[in-house]
Scaffold this motif. Structure first.
Motif, PDB file in Angstrom:
ATOM      1  N   PHE A 186     -11.893   7.947  -0.493  1.00  0.00           N
ATOM      2  CA  PHE A 186     -11.534   6.774  -1.292  1.00  0.00           C
ATOM      3  C   PHE A 186     -10.159   6.253  -0.896  1.00  0.00           C
ATOM      4  N   LEU A 187      -9.229   7.155  -0.634  1.00  0.00           N
ATOM      5  CA  LEU A 187      -7.866   6.758  -0.295  1.00  0.00           C
ATOM      6  C   LEU A 187      -7.812   6.033   1.049  1.00  0.00           C
ATOM      7  N   ILE A 188      -8.496   6.587   2.055  1.00  0.00           N
ATOM      8  CA  ILE A 188      -8.485   5.974   3.389  1.00  0.00           C
ATOM      9  C   ILE A 188      -9.211   4.633   3.372  1.00  0.00           C
ATOM     10  N   SER A 199      -6.445  -0.497  -4.792  1.00  0.00           N
ATOM     11  CA  SER A 199      -6.998   0.388  -3.763  1.00  0.00           C
ATOM     12  C   SER A 199      -6.347   1.761  -3.789  1.00  0.00           C
ATOM     13  N   MET A 200      -5.046   1.843  -4.108  1.00  0.00           N
ATOM     14  CA  MET A 200      -4.358   3.124  -4.117  1.00  0.00           C
ATOM     15  C   MET A 200      -4.539   3.892  -5.422  1.00  0.00           C
ATOM     16  N   ASP A 242      -5.136  -3.303   3.598  1.00  0.00           N
ATOM     17  CA  ASP A 242      -4.434  -3.844   4.771  1.00  0.00           C
ATOM     18  C   ASP A 242      -5.071  -5.141   5.251  1.00  0.00           C
ATOM     19  N   ARG A 243      -6.400  -5.250   5.104  1.00  0.00           N
ATOM     20  CA  ARG A 243      -7.101  -6.467   5.522  1.00  0.00           C
ATOM     21  C   ARG A 243      -7.066  -7.570   4.471  1.00  0.00           C
ATOM     22  N   GLY A 244      -6.544  -7.250   3.286  1.00  0.00           N
ATOM     23  CA  GLY A 244      -6.478  -8.252   2.232  1.00  0.00           C
ATOM     24  C   GLY A 244      -7.758  -8.384   1.440  1.00  0.00           C
ATOM     25  N   VAL A 286       0.843  -1.199   0.000  1.00  0.00           N
ATOM     26  CA  VAL A 286       0.000   0.000   0.000  1.00  0.00           C
ATOM     27  C   VAL A 286       0.880   1.251   0.000  1.00  0.00           C
ATOM     28  N   GLU A 287       1.855   1.289   0.896  1.00  0.00           N
ATOM     29  CA  GLU A 287       2.731   2.461   0.976  1.00  0.00           C
ATOM     30  C   GLU A 287       3.590   2.605  -0.283  1.00  0.00           C
ATOM     31  N   LEU A 288       3.975   1.485  -0.876  1.00  0.00           N
ATOM     32  CA  LEU A 288       4.775   1.539  -2.099  1.00  0.00           C
ATOM     33  C   LEU A 288       3.970   2.157  -3.237  1.00  0.00           C
ATOM     34  N   ASN A 289       2.714   1.741  -3.405  1.00  0.00           N
ATOM     35  CA  ASN A 289       1.868   2.309  -4.457  1.00  0.00           C
ATOM     36  C   ASN A 289       1.470   3.750  -4.152  1.00  0.00           C
ATOM     37  N   LYS A 290       1.354   4.053  -2.854  1.00  0.00           N
ATOM     38  CA  LYS A 290       0.966   5.414  -2.468  1.00  0.00           C
ATOM     39  C   LYS A 290       2.048   6.428  -2.829  1.00  0.00           C
ATOM     40  N   LYS A 291       3.313   6.004  -2.845  1.00  0.00           N
ATOM     41  CA  LYS A 291       4.403   6.915  -3.197  1.00  0.00           C
ATOM     42  C   LYS A 291       4.256   7.445  -4.628  1.00  0.00           C
ATOM     43  N   PHE A 292       3.554   6.690  -5.483  1.00  0.00           N
ATOM     44  CA  PHE A 292       3.373   7.111  -6.871  1.00  0.00           C
ATOM     45  C   PHE A 292       1.964   7.633  -7.133  1.00  0.00           C
ATOM     46  N   SER A 293       0.962   7.052  -6.459  1.00  0.00           N
ATOM     47  CA  SER A 293      -0.427   7.437  -6.746  1.00  0.00           C
ATOM     48  C   SER A 293      -0.749   8.846  -6.251  1.00  0.00           C
TER      49      SER A 293
END
Length: 295
Positions: A234-236, A252-253, A243-245, A186-193
């Motif tokens: 939407f982001l949250i 999601s991101m 996180d829950r799979g 999630v955090e990896l995709n968030k760095k770009f999204s």
């Protein structure tokens, strides 16, 4: 980082007692507790009726210890949280977690393979595997009851019980690895999204700015805040589901960008065709009324 001469005592609520000893081991932290990786030891268990006693030797055994109602914090300037890691750090962490997942899955299959007559079709979930074990246990128990040898039946029952316990422990560890991996993805995709969202907001904001020609500064701020809240919601929500799979971390991101991007393209399309102009007269009346009251 290695512990020696380990002894673990566990007194269960049902009255049974278990003692685990090991020559050495290591400790690994996970989301909801810690994992003790023990090597070369024994498991001693006394049932609640004090009649049944089991002793198991092992070369390697993993114990998951949940931590409830506790908050453990370690301050280390060399350690970084998931949001503080660089791209390469996250990729390395995800790769490590993936290797650990494969090791746990291999150990589960190895446990099952020791029961030569047990056939398992699906290892994807603990529930499906447990159903196969229960069905296998019933068939074998029925066949052993015909022979009437209590020692063989007791030995088989103890073996299946240890198999269930080990598999339960492995799947609990596997779920923790999955959740941790999803969090880093999630955090990896968030760095770009999130940086890409600036271009998405341009797609939405530019046509709205042209179409809302009679809007004032307060109206523009209200519209901008509305789109920001939609994106944030939407982001949250996507982060929690990932996180829950429940949802893929990548989807999601990027889903907020995709939805608002399509909305922006649609607004550009209708604006280029000059088919529709958005009227915000009702908002203008409210703001004008407020200005008159203030004056």
């Amino acid at each position: 980082n290695i512990f020696f001469d380990i002894s673990i005592f566990n007194n269960n609520r049902d009255g049974s007692r278990k003692t685990i000893t090991a020559e050495q081991g290591t400790i690994e932290s996970i989301d909801n507790g810690v994992v003790l990786h023990l090597e070369r030891g024994q498991i001693h268990e006394l049932m609640k009726d004090n009649q049944d006693y089991t002793k198991i030797n092992f070369e390697r055994y993993d114990v998951v210890v949940p931590i409830d109602n506790m908050s453990l914090q370690r301050k280390d300037i060399k350690s970084r949280g998931d949001r503080e890691m660089t791209y390469s750090m996250m990729v390395k962490k995800i790769s490590t977690l993936e290797e650990k997942r494969k090791d746990v899955l291999f150990r589960i299959k190895e446990r099952v393979s020791k029961e030569s007559s047990l056939t398992v079709s699906d290892f994807s979930s603990h529930e499906l595997l447990l159903n196969d074990i229960v069905a296998f246990e019933k068939i074998v128990s029925d066949s052993l009851s015909i022979s009437g040898d209590p020692k063989i039946m007791k030995s088989f029952s103890r073996r299946i019980k240890n198999l269930k316990r080990g598999i339960k422990n492995d799947y609990r560890l596997l779920n923790n690895y999955n959740n941790t991996r999803n969090r880093y993805l999630v955090e990896l995709n968030k760095k770009f999204s999130i940086p890409f969202a600036s271009m998405v907001f341009i797609l939405v904001g530019a046509p709205l700015g042209i179409m809302a020609r009679r809007g004032n500064f307060a109206l523009s701020t209200t519209i901008s805040l509305g789109f920001f809240i939609i994106y944030w919601a939407f982001l949250i929500a996507g982060e929690q589901l990932a996180d829950r799979g429940t949802v893929s971390p990548s989807l999601s991101m990027w889903l907020p960008n995709i939805l608002l991007g399509f909305l922006g393209l649609y607004l550009i399309y209708i604006n280029s065709k000059d088919r529709k102009k958005i009227s915000f007269e009702i908002f203008n009346l409210l703001f004008r009324k407020k200005e008159k009251n203030d004056s």
